[in-house]
Scaffold this motif. Structure first.
Motif, short mmCIF file in Angstrom:
data_model
loop_
_atom_site.label_atom_id
_atom_site.label_comp_id
_atom_site.label_asym_id
_atom_site.label_seq_id
_atom_site.Cartn_x
_atom_site.Cartn_y
_atom_site.Cartn_z
N GLU A 167 73.92 17.14 -5.02
CA GLU A 167 73.61 18.56 -5.23
C GLU A 167 73.26 18.84 -6.69
O GLU A 167 72.27 19.52 -6.99
CB GLU A 167 74.80 19.41 -4.80
CG GLU A 167 74.69 20.89 -5.13
CD GLU A 167 73.63 21.63 -4.35
OE1 GLU A 167 72.95 22.50 -4.94
OE2 GLU A 167 73.47 21.35 -3.15
N ALA A 168 74.07 18.32 -7.60
CA ALA A 168 73.82 18.55 -9.02
C ALA A 168 72.49 17.93 -9.44
O ALA A 168 71.71 18.55 -10.19
CB ALA A 168 74.97 17.98 -9.85
N ARG B 9 67.22 18.09 -0.07
CA ARG B 9 67.76 19.35 0.45
C ARG B 9 68.21 19.18 1.91
O ARG B 9 69.27 19.68 2.32
CB ARG B 9 66.67 20.42 0.34
CG ARG B 9 67.10 21.83 0.68
CD ARG B 9 67.59 22.60 -0.52
NE ARG B 9 67.85 23.97 -0.13
CZ ARG B 9 67.00 24.99 -0.34
NH1 ARG B 9 65.86 24.78 -0.98
NH2 ARG B 9 67.31 26.21 0.04
N GLU C 111 64.67 22.28 -10.79
CA GLU C 111 64.37 23.09 -11.98
C GLU C 111 63.31 22.42 -12.84
O GLU C 111 62.37 23.08 -13.32
CB GLU C 111 65.67 23.29 -12.78
CG GLU C 111 65.55 24.28 -13.93
CD GLU C 111 65.42 25.71 -13.46
OE1 GLU C 111 64.99 26.55 -14.27
OE2 GLU C 111 65.74 26.00 -12.29
N TYR D 29 74.65 22.91 -13.85
CA TYR D 29 74.93 23.01 -12.42
C TYR D 29 75.41 24.41 -12.04
O TYR D 29 76.26 24.99 -12.71
CB TYR D 29 76.00 21.97 -12.06
CG TYR D 29 76.70 22.21 -10.75
CD1 TYR D 29 76.07 21.95 -9.54
CD2 TYR D 29 78.00 22.70 -10.72
CE1 TYR D 29 76.72 22.18 -8.32
CE2 TYR D 29 78.67 22.91 -9.51
CZ TYR D 29 78.01 22.67 -8.32
OH TYR D 29 78.66 22.89 -7.14
N GLN D 30 74.86 24.93 -10.96
CA GLN D 30 75.27 26.23 -10.42
C GLN D 30 75.79 26.03 -8.99
O GLN D 30 75.05 25.61 -8.11
CB GLN D 30 74.09 27.21 -10.40
CG GLN D 30 73.54 27.54 -11.77
CD GLN D 30 74.59 28.22 -12.65
OE1 GLN D 30 75.29 29.13 -12.21
NE2 GLN D 30 74.69 27.79 -13.89
N TYR E 270 69.90 17.22 -7.47
CA TYR E 270 68.82 17.98 -6.84
C TYR E 270 68.51 19.25 -7.63
O TYR E 270 67.33 19.58 -7.87
CB TYR E 270 69.19 18.34 -5.40
CG TYR E 270 68.35 19.48 -4.86
CD1 TYR E 270 67.04 19.26 -4.44
CD2 TYR E 270 68.85 20.78 -4.82
CE1 TYR E 270 66.26 20.31 -4.00
CE2 TYR E 270 68.08 21.83 -4.36
CZ TYR E 270 66.78 21.59 -3.95
OH TYR E 270 65.99 22.63 -3.53
N GLN E 271 69.54 19.98 -8.02
CA GLN E 271 69.31 21.20 -8.79
C GLN E 271 68.54 20.91 -10.08
O GLN E 271 67.60 21.64 -10.44
CB GLN E 271 70.64 21.87 -9.12
CG GLN E 271 71.33 22.52 -7.95
CD GLN E 271 72.54 23.34 -8.38
OE1 GLN E 271 72.68 23.70 -9.55
NE2 GLN E 271 73.42 23.65 -7.43
N PRO F 98 76.59 26.14 -5.19
CA PRO F 98 75.82 26.75 -4.09
C PRO F 98 76.70 27.60 -3.19
O PRO F 98 76.89 27.31 -2.00
CB PRO F 98 75.26 25.53 -3.35
CG PRO F 98 76.30 24.47 -3.56
CD PRO F 98 76.87 24.71 -4.95
#
Length: 594
Positions: A307-308, A353, A315, A3-4, A310-311, A6
């Protein structure tokens, strides 16, 4: 992938959409310049991505361990990470300076909390509940209780919990049996069993402060007879340090679907020593301070896990080769195209998103109103802030967790069979997220709270204020460039208003009508609120582009916003049609037919 956070989207919301620096003249915002906020978010991103995220899978696989001496051992690495959390000063972001905090607006602290929860939901629950205990004692405690407990809780030196649920009662707290008997010295003897207590026992802090609902002997039946007590694991000594061990025990841990790294405990109070918080029989009102904060936090958890997930899905979709594009090869030198070229995969990613970014704006916009409810010198702004916090809390909790779980499920679908295995992180996100639809009041209860209490509160003042705000914004932004956003927003607002009128006319005549319509109404509300967020976002993005901003985020916002308005928002019509059928068909079958 890992996870990055946002950060760029957080900055867009805080700086461009909410214009946080507009409030710099208020003492509560004095330390929240955007330069400071940007530094905080950058450091928060580093800490959560580098320290917490790598422990997420560890906590999931190891879980917590109950020991024969009634103690609990958290997963490998959790103690060290908690120590880093405290030493870096993260606990103080949202606490008042007089208790050792930094006094920043809650909306800034929310950004850190979102990153923390997305990186490691189970870990972040420990400090999250501690801050809730801090808020409850701040709201209802005596000066002596505040002096003793708040500095320890604000620094996370001590942990905090809330002890509500019992084997025979969850939502219906009027059924609790835990009793409190005056000890004659100002304290009480607390006896009873509490279940599903998150963070009820662990090895992260030197003490744990339990906030316990109990009934004083002779108290009225039901919720009118519930009091709130501070019951520490170790009774503080004269210097305020952990002293004698209280008779509070963890009898075991629940085996759960997810959040394995958080200790969900059965807690036994065996004539434990406790101290009354606030007045007798008024405990639920104080506990609701903690519960309402927790409900916003749970909505944030749904957003964070989405969010995690979705990321991870995005990817995977860019790397996984499978099939060819319907319009011809996009990776002609490879054996197949990446699955992100397929419209149905794009549909799932764009749905995610659009809801995540719109939902984040809605959550932070509401949190800012909560800050203004406390900090604004204008009584009208304070009242509006209080009204919006009350009205929006059930919507945020239920809408963001329902949609968050759906996004996690779609993220697993993007992964295909790989997502159903434990080799990829998305299965954990799905399992962890599921509890958010249940705890702190199930989503059905949130919908009932919305239609049964919040709409009618103060003569419907909050709802009328929201409708007036939407009308004013739509009227003020009727330029041609805004029509792809303003026109759908106006339609959704009209449907929400029609639904509200239907509830007013039919809910009182037959309360089952309100109950049957409540979930559809809540989702209609949430969809409309996100449409408002996307419309405001579009206005900001258009202005930035017109001013020469070349950063791709602004064009992306317009694209995603148009997608939301055309592909997600039309659901409002279906929600309206469903809720207007009332309770007849819902209640038609006799109970024995199920």
């Amino acid at each position: 992938m890992t996870y990055q956070p946002p950060v760029r989207d957080h900055l867009f919301i805080l700086r461009d959409l909410l214009e946080l620096e507009r409030y710099a003249n208020l003492p509560a915002f004095a330390e929240a310049s955007m330069d400071t906020v940007e530094q905080i978010l950058g450091e928060a991103a580093r800490f959560t991505a580098e320290v917490l995220a790598p422990l997420n899978a560890v906590g999931d696989k190891e879980g917590c361990r109950w020991n024969a001496d009634f103690s609990v051992t958290t997963p490998t690495g959790f103690k060290a990470a908690y120590r880093q959390l405290v030493e870096a000063g993260w606990p103080g972001l949202g606490s008042a300076p007089e208790w050792g905090g930094q006094g920043l607006p809650h909306v800034v602290n929310l950004a850190f909390s979102e990153m923390s929860s997305a990186a490691n939901m189970a870990f972040s629950m420990y400090p999250g509940l501690t801050h809730g205990a801090y808020s409850a004692i701040l709201a209802g405690g005596t000066e002596a209780q505040k002096q003793l407990y708040l500095p320890k809780l604000a620094s996370f030196q001590w942990g905090g919990t809330m002890n509500l649920t019992e084997p025979q009662c969850g939502t219906d707290l009027g059924l609790i049996r835990t009793k409190a008997v005056p000890a004659g010295d100002g304290s009480y003897r607390i006896s009873g069993q509490k279940i599903w207590i998150s963070g009820g026992e662990h090895d992260l802090t030197e003490n744990i402060v339990h906030l316990v609902l109990a009934r004083i002997e002779g108290a009225p039946a039901g919720t009118r007879g519930i009091s709130l007590f501070i019951v520490p694991k170790f009774i503080p000594d004269a210097e305020g340090h952990p002293g004698e061990r209280n008779s509070v025990k963890c009898l075991g841990l629940e085996e759960k679907m997810g959040i394995h790294g958080n200790a969900t405990c059965v807690i036994s109070h065996e004539e434990a020593t406790g101290w009354l918080v606030g007045e007798e029989n008024r405990g639920l009102a104080i506990m609701f301070v903690m519960m309402n904060e927790a409900r916003l936090g749970v909505g944030m958890q749904g957003l964070a896990q989405a969010e995690a997930a979705y990321q991870a899905a995005a990817e995977f979709a860019k790397e996984r080769l499978q099939g060819r594009s319907l319009t011809g090869p996009k990776n002609p030198d490879g054996p197949a195209d990446p699955i992100i070229v397929h419209p149905d995969v794009r549909r799932m990613l764009m749905d995610a998103r659009a809801v995540i970014e719109g939902g984040r704006a809605f959550l932070y916009w509401t949190a800012l109103h909560g800050d203004l409810a406390e900090a604004s010198p204008d009584e009208a702004a304070r009242q509006k802030g209080r009204d919006y916090m009350a009205l929006m809390t059930p919507v945020l909790k239920a809408f963001l967790t329902d949609r968050g779980f759906a996004i996690c499920s779609d993220a697993m679908q993007v992964h295909g069979g790989s997502g159903f295995t434990e080799h990829f992180p998305v299965s954990q996100y799905l399992r962890d997220c599921r509890i958010a639809l249940i705890y702190e009041g199930t989503n059905g209860i949130q919908a009932l709270d919305l239609v049964g209490r919040k709409l009618a509160a103060d003569g419907g003042r909050a709802m009328m204020s929201f409708f007036a705000e939407l009308d004013a914004y739509i009227e003020a932004n009727d330029a041609e460039a805004m029509q792809p956003f303003v026109a759908p927003l106006a339609k959704a607002k009209g449907e929400l208003q029609e639904a509200t009128m239907w509830l007013m006319q039919n809910g009182l005549a037959n309360p089952d009508n309100a109950g049957a319509a409540s979930t559809d109404y809540l989702h209609l509300f949430g969809l409309t609120a996100l449409a408002y967020m996307w419309t405001m976002t579009a206005k900001v993005a258009q202005a930035k582009i017109a001013a020469g901003a070349a950063e791709p985020i602004y064009a992306a916002k317009l694209t995603i916003g148009r997608y939301y308005m055309n592909r997600v928002l039309p659901e409002t019509a279906a929600r309206l049609a469903k809720l207007k059928t009332g309770a007849e068909l819902v209640m038609a079958l006799p109970a024995e037919a199920f």
